[in-house]
Design an enzyme around this catalytic site. Structure first.
Site, short mmCIF file in Angstrom:
data_model
loop_
_atom_site.label_atom_id
_atom_site.label_comp_id
_atom_site.label_asym_id
_atom_site.label_seq_id
_atom_site.Cartn_x
_atom_site.Cartn_y
_atom_site.Cartn_z
N VAL A 1 29.13 6.76 -43.85
CA VAL A 1 29.34 5.37 -43.45
C VAL A 1 29.69 4.57 -44.69
O VAL A 1 29.34 4.95 -45.81
CB VAL A 1 28.08 4.78 -42.76
CG1 VAL A 1 27.75 5.56 -41.50
CG2 VAL A 1 26.89 4.77 -43.71
N ILE B 1 26.85 7.64 -48.12
CA ILE B 1 27.39 6.29 -48.27
C ILE B 1 28.73 6.33 -48.99
O ILE B 1 28.83 6.79 -50.13
CB ILE B 1 26.42 5.37 -49.05
CG1 ILE B 1 25.00 5.49 -48.49
CG2 ILE B 1 26.91 3.94 -48.99
CD1 ILE B 1 24.86 5.16 -47.03
N LYS B 2 29.77 5.87 -48.31
CA LYS B 2 31.11 5.80 -48.90
C LYS B 2 31.21 4.53 -49.75
O LYS B 2 30.99 3.43 -49.25
CB LYS B 2 32.17 5.82 -47.80
CG LYS B 2 32.15 7.10 -46.98
CD LYS B 2 32.96 6.98 -45.71
CE LYS B 2 34.44 6.93 -45.98
NZ LYS B 2 35.21 6.95 -44.70
N ILE B 3 31.56 4.72 -51.01
CA ILE B 3 31.60 3.61 -51.97
C ILE B 3 32.92 3.67 -52.74
O ILE B 3 33.27 4.72 -53.29
CB ILE B 3 30.43 3.69 -52.96
CG1 ILE B 3 29.09 3.61 -52.21
CG2 ILE B 3 30.51 2.60 -54.01
CD1 ILE B 3 27.88 3.87 -53.08
#
Length: 226
Positions: free
Chosen positions: A68, A94-96
Site C-alpha cells: 500500500v 509500504i510503498k514509498i
C-alpha cells in the site's frame, strides 16, 4: 485458505498482482502463481473502496505481502503514516517514493521492522540509494521510463549490475509494465519480481498458436470418437 506466508523466508516473491479489484485478485490467485498484491491510491479510487475494506477482503484469501502506498511527502510524516498503515495487517509493505524524503523515511522504518518498497524509481541512482537504505523491495518503472524516450530495460540491467557489485539484497520489482513482452524482458534484464496488472497477468497464458492447437486437437478427437 492461505496461499503464502511472509514468515517463510525461503519463499521467492515473483509476481505481484497490481490491482485493488477483489474479483481480479480471486481469479488470479486460482493459478497459484501470485505471490504478492500491489495497490496504490489510483487503484483504490478505481475500486471505490478504502484500504481497510480491500485489505479485509484480501486477508480472507491471501496471507502474502500486500503493498500500500504512503502519500505523505515529508520524512517524518511518511514514517508516521507508514507505521499506521503497517499496523492495519500483518505482512503490509509500504510503498514509498525513492526521493530524498522517502529514503530518509525508509532508513528509519526498516530498523523498526516496517517492510518498505521504494517506488517511483526512474534511474539507477535512486535504486542504489534505496538499496543502501536496506529497503526489502524496490520498484523501477519500465513503462513510464519508455514513455519519456528512455529505455526502461536498460534501467533494470544497470540496477542489477549495481546490486550485484555492492551485494545488495533488495528485491527488484519491475513495475509499470504494459505488456507480456516487457515483463519477460524485465526478468531477462535483472528484475527479481514483476508487478502486473490483471490484463498483463492474463497475457502470460495467451498465445494464438495455443488456441489453434487446442481447436485442432479437439477437432481430431471429435473426428475419431464422435
Amino acid at each position: 485458505m492461505l496461499y503464502l506466508t511472509w514468515r517463510n523466508v525461503k519463499m521467492e516473491y515473483r509476481i505481484f498482482l497490481d490491482t485493488a479489484n477483489i474479483k481480479e485478485i480471486e481469479e488470479a490467485l486460482k493459478t497459484g502463481i501470485v505471490t504478492g498484491i500491489a495497490t496504490n491510491p489510483n487503484k483504490m479510487a478505481k475500486a471505490g473502496r478504502t484500504y481497510e475494506d480491500v485489505l479485509k477482503d484480501i486477508r480472507s484469501i491471501f496471507d502474502g505481502p500486500v503493498a500500500v502506498e504512503a502519500i505523505s511527502t515529508k520524512a517524518e510524516d511518511i514514517i508516521n503514516e507508514a507505521q499506521e498503515l503497517s499496523s492495519m495487517s500483518e505482512n503490509i509493505v509500504i510503498k514509498i517514493p525513492a526521493n530524498i524524503e522517502g529514503i530518509k523515511a525508509i532508513n528509519k522504518l526498516v530498523p523498526m521492522g516496517v517492510k518498505t518498497n521504494a517506488t517511483l524509481i526512474f534511474n539507477p541512482a535512486q535504486a542504489l540509494a534505496a538499496g543502501l537504505a536496506n529497503s526489502p523491495f524496490i520498484s523501477p518503472f519500465i513503462g513510464r521510463v519508455n514513455d519519456i524516450g528512455h529505455d526502461g530495460l536498460t534501467l533494470f540491467k544497470q540496477v542489477r549490475e549495481i546490486y550485484d557489485f555492492y551485494d545488495i539484497n533488495s528485491k527488484v520489482i519491475a513495475a509499470s509494465i504494459k505488456n507480456c513482452s516487457e515483463a519477460i524482458n524485465a526478468v531477462l534484464n535483472g528484475a527479481d519480481s514483476l508487478a502486473l496488472t490483471y490484463k498483463v497477468f492474463n497475457q502470460l497464458f495467451e498465445h494464438p498458436l495455443t488456441e489453434i492447437g487446442i481447436k485442432n486437437f479437439t477437432r481430431d478427437y471429435d473426428s475419431i470418437y464422435k
